[in-house]
Design an enzyme around this catalytic site. Sequence first.
Site, PDB file in Angstrom:
ATOM      1  N   ASP A  59       3.186  -5.411   4.885  1.00 45.38           N
ATOM      2  CA  ASP A  59       3.321  -4.379   5.925  1.00 45.38           C
ATOM      3  C   ASP A  59       4.771  -4.284   6.386  1.00 45.38           C
ATOM      4  O   ASP A  59       5.506  -5.271   6.354  1.00 45.38           O
ATOM      5  CB  ASP A  59       2.384  -4.719   7.104  1.00 45.38           C
ATOM      6  N   ASN A  88      -5.610   4.192   4.024  1.00 43.61           N
ATOM      7  CA  ASN A  88      -4.259   4.728   3.783  1.00 43.61           C
ATOM      8  C   ASN A  88      -4.291   6.155   3.227  1.00 43.61           C
ATOM      9  O   ASN A  88      -3.273   6.848   3.236  1.00 43.61           O
ATOM     10  CB  ASN A  88      -3.450   3.820   2.853  1.00 43.61           C
TER      11      ASN A  88
HETATM   12  C1  IPE Z   1      -2.638  -2.404   5.921  1.00 49.08           C
HETATM   13  O1  IPE Z   1      -1.470  -1.886   6.458  1.00 49.08           O
HETATM   14  C2  IPE Z   1      -2.857  -1.882   4.537  1.00 49.08           C
HETATM   15  C3  IPE Z   1      -1.907  -2.331   3.521  1.00 49.08           C
HETATM   16  C4  IPE Z   1      -0.939  -3.174   3.696  1.00 49.08           C
HETATM   17  C5  IPE Z   1      -2.118  -1.795   2.208  1.00 49.08           C
HETATM   18  P1  IPE Z   1      -1.472  -0.588   7.385  1.00 49.08           P
HETATM   19  O2  IPE Z   1      -0.067  -0.369   7.795  1.00 49.08           O
HETATM   20  O3  IPE Z   1      -2.165   0.528   6.702  1.00 49.08           O
HETATM   21  O4  IPE Z   1      -2.386  -1.060   8.595  1.00 49.08           O
HETATM   22  P2  IPE Z   1      -2.520  -0.510  10.082  1.00 49.08           P
HETATM   23  O5  IPE Z   1      -2.780   0.959   9.992  1.00 49.08           O
HETATM   24  O6  IPE Z   1      -1.232  -0.787  10.781  1.00 49.08           O
HETATM   25  O7  IPE Z   1      -3.651  -1.286  10.662  1.00 49.08           O
HETATM   26  C1  IPE Z   2       2.880  -1.141   4.040  1.00 50.87           C
HETATM   27  O1  IPE Z   2       3.910  -0.628   4.796  1.00 50.87           O
HETATM   28  C2  IPE Z   2       2.618  -0.359   2.782  1.00 50.87           C
HETATM   29  C3  IPE Z   2       1.307   0.301   2.736  1.00 50.87           C
HETATM   30  C4  IPE Z   2       0.431   0.326   3.705  1.00 50.87           C
HETATM   31  C5  IPE Z   2       0.994   0.992   1.507  1.00 50.87           C
HETATM   32  P1  IPE Z   2       3.671   0.537   5.838  1.00 50.87           P
HETATM   33  O2  IPE Z   2       3.862   1.853   5.145  1.00 50.87           O
HETATM   34  O3  IPE Z   2       2.378   0.394   6.540  1.00 50.87           O
HETATM   35  O4  IPE Z   2       4.860   0.299   6.833  1.00 50.87           O
HETATM   36  P2  IPE Z   2       4.872   0.551   8.392  1.00 50.87           P
HETATM   37  O5  IPE Z   2       3.717  -0.190   8.993  1.00 50.87           O
HETATM   38  O6  IPE Z   2       4.753   2.036   8.592  1.00 50.87           O
HETATM   39  O7  IPE Z   2       6.198   0.016   8.845  1.00 50.87           O
HETATM   40 MG    MG Z   3       1.829  -0.473   8.262  1.00 49.61          MG
END
Ligand code: IPE
Ligand code: IPE
Ligand code: MG
Length: 274
Positions: free
Chosen positions: A47, A95
């Site tokens: 994340d 996602n």
């Molecule tokens: C969790 O991260 C999913 C992945 C890392 C693939 P998100 O960024 O989607 O989670 P939330 O929305 O902050 O809970």
């Molecule tokens: C994790 O990084 C990647 C996926 C969920 C695919 P994020 O895209 O959630 O990054 P933040 O949370 O917006 O910083």
């Molecule tokens: Mg995220």
Amino acid sequence: MQKSSYTTFLFSTPINLCYNNIELIYNGGKMEHTKLKIPTHVAIIMDGNGRWALEKGLSRSKGHEAGFEALKRISEYIFSKGIKVLSIFAFSTENFKRSKEEVNFLMYLFENKFKEYSDYLKEKNIRIIFSGKREKPLSQASIDIMNTVEEETKEKTGGVLNLCMNYSGRQEIVEATKKISTLVQENKLRIEDIDEELFNHYLFQELPPVDFLIRTSGELRISNFMLYQLSYAEMYFPRIYFPDFNSEAFDEAILVYNKRDRRFGGIKNENKSY
Ligand code: IPE
Ligand code: IPE
Ligand code: MG
């Protein structure tokens, strides 16, 4: 019906405890001579790609590219330390709520950049498996890649990389329940034979329980990840964004893991008297 066990995923190769960086840190302090405990199954919620990019004035796509590069580096390092199973949360079912542009870019990365990485892991004797529903809205090209890579690496014995794509922990439990109910309905399974191990067998992949969960970026939640397998996992939430997660950060994580006292509902030896 044949029940297979967790040991399918535990290999006979000895664990490499030659963890130099960490021994160095320990030598300076009280923990000298302590043998490091190496978790069997590590799970990572990658994340912070978006915030990493935002802080650098870059697009979210650049953050995802950097996250993918970090994954390549860190997965190799993690397997080199003797971890047998590495589960990676790459794309959740939720996602798909993101913009079409962002979802398309993540799928583009998988469809166009993943092969080089999987070929490399194959050379390193790593088996690659996927958890999650292999159906729309995933593209047929992505599904084909998953099936091919799983087939091509199924005999590899050096470690298991479990990539979670279009994955939802609740959905995984519901799907397993459906599979088990169907077997009962068809008289292929008796209700009294359903136990925790059998249930685990019908999840997307049959894996040992997660020992250690790492979620980067500082968020303190599990976002529907591996709900069944995480029941007794130790959890660690470093503030670092995933693109910056490197071997030093992983060494630090292993130190944290080694300081945890895993009791599994029992009590510490020294506390046994009433
Ligand atoms: C969790 O991260 C999913 C992945 C890392 C693939 P998100 O960024 O989607 O989670 P939330 O929305 O902050 O809970
Ligand atoms: C994790 O990084 C990647 C996926 C969920 C695919 P994020 O895209 O959630 O990054 P933040 O949370 O917006 O910083
Ligand atoms: Mg995220």
